[in-house]
Scaffold this active site. Structure first.
Site, mmCIF file in Angstrom:
data_model
loop_
_atom_site.group_PDB
_atom_site.id
_atom_site.type_symbol
_atom_site.label_atom_id
_atom_site.label_comp_id
_atom_site.label_asym_id
_atom_site.label_seq_id
_atom_site.Cartn_x
_atom_site.Cartn_y
_atom_site.Cartn_z
ATOM 1 N N THR A 107 0.931 -1.117 0.000
ATOM 2 C CA THR A 107 0.000 0.000 0.000
ATOM 3 C C THR A 107 0.964 1.156 0.000
ATOM 4 O OG1 THR A 107 -1.745 -1.211 1.148
ATOM 5 C CG2 THR A 107 -1.668 1.141 1.582
ATOM 6 N N THR A 132 -4.024 2.239 -2.134
ATOM 7 C CA THR A 132 -3.592 0.847 -2.269
ATOM 8 C C THR A 132 -4.223 0.123 -3.446
ATOM 9 O OG1 THR A 132 -3.350 -1.218 -1.022
ATOM 10 C CG2 THR A 132 -5.418 -0.053 -0.732
ATOM 11 N N ASN A 148 -4.070 -3.155 -2.710
ATOM 12 C CA ASN A 148 -4.069 -4.258 -1.748
ATOM 13 C C ASN A 148 -2.732 -4.986 -1.816
ATOM 14 O OD1 ASN A 148 -4.881 -5.813 0.342
ATOM 15 N ND2 ASN A 148 -6.115 -7.214 -0.867
ATOM 16 N N ASP A 199 -9.960 -8.079 0.883
ATOM 17 C CA ASP A 199 -10.095 -7.427 2.189
ATOM 18 C C ASP A 199 -11.491 -7.632 2.791
ATOM 19 O OD1 ASP A 199 -7.598 -6.530 2.834
ATOM 20 O OD2 ASP A 199 -7.889 -4.488 2.137
ATOM 21 N N SER A 224 -10.705 -1.796 5.823
ATOM 22 C CA SER A 224 -9.291 -1.475 5.596
ATOM 23 C C SER A 224 -8.594 -1.189 6.920
ATOM 24 C CB SER A 224 -9.202 -0.233 4.711
ATOM 25 O OG SER A 224 -7.879 0.234 4.637
ATOM 26 N N SER A 225 -7.284 -1.290 6.886
ATOM 27 C CA SER A 225 -6.477 -0.895 8.056
ATOM 28 C C SER A 225 -5.774 0.435 7.836
ATOM 29 C CB SER A 225 -5.408 -1.957 8.341
ATOM 30 O OG SER A 225 -5.995 -3.198 8.576
ATOM 31 N N GLY A 229 1.339 -1.324 5.029
ATOM 32 C CA GLY A 229 1.714 -2.427 5.920
ATOM 33 C C GLY A 229 0.547 -3.272 6.380
#
Ligand code: GLY
Length: 587
Positions: A397, A415, A417, A439, A468-469, A489
């Site tokens: 990302t 991103t 992914n 995701d 998402s993170s 990450g």
């Protein structure tokens, strides 16, 4: 691949997985095993931050940072520069920079008002919750990660158009032109970029049979210093330059993208593309001590998680305990354990599920959550309720931060992914498509590509955005802009952002020192703490071991941060991660 492992003996419980190699040193009762692989050197850097007074751009690639600074120098504001950087990254950093993916923007304007934009991909209309399962109801390996079916409807171009329409100052065409120039004249490959393209040759051939995109014209491997020209991408960018978002979501490019999907059995149609819309959302705004934290709400889990993490350690004297000291690390790990359990259980697209954001970040809730904590012994993750989450997401990302002369500030994480997304390159368009569908939770209880285990809140539904993170974040101190922060990450994004913020506000580091600092990560399940070599003193490892913590040295480094700090004299410090090609540039 040969790995580097840490192995604790006798009275300490094991901290390694896999096979240990030969012991190379003995230190304070534990042995460290190293391989002979020259690429497995421990990361260390004493890189210094970049200081400037008028503006700063921190990104994953020197050409993209240069594009951003040039826009600022021409009188563009932070949003203008961010739009130009996003398109430049799509050309110079194809593993993660994109027009075929999506992302999030956090924007704080010079007056202190803040905004967030969700340009995350959406599930196509014909998607459904069981689309990656076979007749027996088991996930088909690779279906949600490699090839046409893995893609969600891209959001990046709409996101940039929406950001520019609301806050941009310079003409749209001027912001796309640098990316067109880079695509037409060619991009000189760094060693990392060349290696990345060489590594994906096989999978690219699989999903683009006979395709020649991203192959060296003479068929040999890419080398640092080679030039990558992207004529088809330049033509797509010209259409976007001329027609704005419609240049991508309607007309020729939309038809090309839809035919590519049809050719490979993907679901995205021209109708899906036409219907795509990015969305302005209310930012999560919370306090940590005397700092105001402005961060991304769901569809990202990052903002909720970050606020929870900060607030869970707020009562503790971690400055006095010290950076990565055993007590500091212990409370941070225990916070991470609880927060990632919540992430799995509660988080999803707020347009489809009710996410109790205010409750999750409230002190009352967090106090309750902390009741099971004890300094004497690690909490057992099996006793921390929630959904389930395991494994790792890709590093691929990318994040960039921009501050302009008026101190408008932008944090964008974007991103495809996985690295180079689904590996599908749109024929005639020359750009990679995302594999963001992975995701979503493909099947409840079954880990996806990166070990993430799903739940109902994040199940696939047409038009829904996948969890998402990504955690683009801006901090204020005393009512003024203080820090812009973010990283790629996967699931480690949240913990890397968390540590970087604490490194500055609690441990007195400069922006660059905070970025350089070695990092660790815990995400509830699997119940272990991974860390970059050297992140902990031997003694700290032993103390944590004795309290029941499982530690594992991380083969890969953690984070590719690109951050900006406003220093007490008002100057800006750019901190870009020496773990990648990342560069801060200011003027
Ligand atoms: N695809 C990684 C993330 O959005 O967290």
């Amino acid at each position: 691949m040969k790995k580097l492992y840490l192995f604790l003996f006798a009275s300490f419980s094991s901290v390694s997985v896999g096979q240990a190699q030969q012991p190379v040193r003995e230190s304070q009762g534990f042995y460290q095993f190293l391989t002979e692989d020259p690429n497995q050197k421990p990361f260390y850097s004493d890189r210094q931050g970049v200081i400037a007074n008028n503006g700063m751009v921190a990104s994953a690639h020197p050409d993209a940072s240069q594009v951003g600074v040039d826009i600022l120098k021409k009188g563009g504001n932070a949003v203008d520069a961010a739009v130009a950087v996003q398109f430049a990254l799509a050309v110079v950093h194809p593993s993660a920079g994109n027009i075929g993916g999506g992302g999030f923007m956090v924007f704080r304007d010079a007056s202190g008002k803040s905004y967030t934009l969700d340009f995350r991909e959406m599930a196509p209309r014909r998607s459904h919750k069981d689309m990656y399962l076979d007749k027996q109801g088991n996930p088909v390996p690779g279906l949600s990660t490699l090839g046409h079916l893995a893609s969600g409807v891209p959001g990046s171009v709409d996101g940039m158009a929406a950001a520019h329409a609301r806050f941009g100052k310079l003409p749209w065409r001027d912001l796309i032109q640098p990316a067109i120039d880079l695509a037409e004249r060619g991009v000189v490959q760094t060693e990392r970029e060349a290696r990345g393209l060489n590594n994906i040759r096989e999978s690219m051939q699989k999903v683009n049979p006979g395709g020649s995109y991203f192959l060296r014209p003479d068929g040999r491997e890419w080398k640092a210093g080679d030039t990558l020209v992207q004529e088809d991408l330049a033509r797509v960018l010209r259409l976007i330059q001329k027609k704005g978002r419609d240049g991508f979501y309607k007309g020729k490019v939309a038809r090309m993208l839809a035919s590519e999907m049809k050719r490979g059995g993907g679901l995205i149609t021209t109708k899906d593309l036409k219907a795509y819309q990015s969305k302005w959302r209310e930012p999560i705004i919370g306090t940590y001590k005397n700092y105001k934290v402005i961060t991304m709400p769901p569809t990202s889990s990052g903002g909720v998680a970050l606020m929870q993490l900060l607030r869970l350690v707020e009562p503790y004297p971690i400055t006095r305990w010290g950076w990565n000291a055993d007590s500091t690390t212990q409370v941070m790990i225990e916070a991470e354990r609880r927060v990632y359990a919540d992430r799995a259980k509660f988080l999803g697209d707020p347009d489809f599920v009710d996410v109790p954001v205010d409750k999750l970040i409230s002190y009352e809730y967090l106090r309750e959550r902390w009741k099971s904590f004890s300094f004497a012994q690690a909490t057992d993750s099996r006793e921390v309720s929630g959904g389930a989450i395991a494994g790792y997401e890709s590093l691929e990302t990318t994040h960039f931060s921009v501050v302009d002369k008026d101190q408008n500030a932008v944090a964008i994480t974007t991103t495809l992914n996985g690295g180079y997304g689904s590996r599908v390159v749109v024929q005639g368009g020359g750009f990679f498509m995302n594999n963001e569908m992975d995701d979503f939770s493909i099947k409840p209880g079954v880990p996806n590509m990166f070990g993430l285990i799903g739940n109902k809140a994040n199940a696939i539904e047409p038009g829904k955005r996948m969890l998402s993170s990504m955690t683009p974040t801006i901090l204020e101190k005393d009512g003024k802009l203080y820090m812009v922060v973010g990283t790629p990450g996967g699931s480690t994004i949240i913990t890397a952002v968390y540590q970087t913020i604490l490194n500055v506000v609690e441990h007195g580091m400069t922006m660059q020192q905070a970025v350089n600092a070695l990092k660790f990560h815990h995400q509830w399940l699997p119940d272990k703490t991974t860390f970059e070599q050297g992140a902990f003193a031997d003694n700290t490892i032993r103390k944590l071991q004795n309290r029941g913590y499982t530690l594992e040295m991380q083969r890969n480094s953690i984070g590719r941060m690109d951050c900006i700090l406003v220093r007490p004299d008002g100057s800006l410090e750019g901190g870009s991660d020496p773990r990648g090609d990342n560069v801060s540039m200011g003027y």
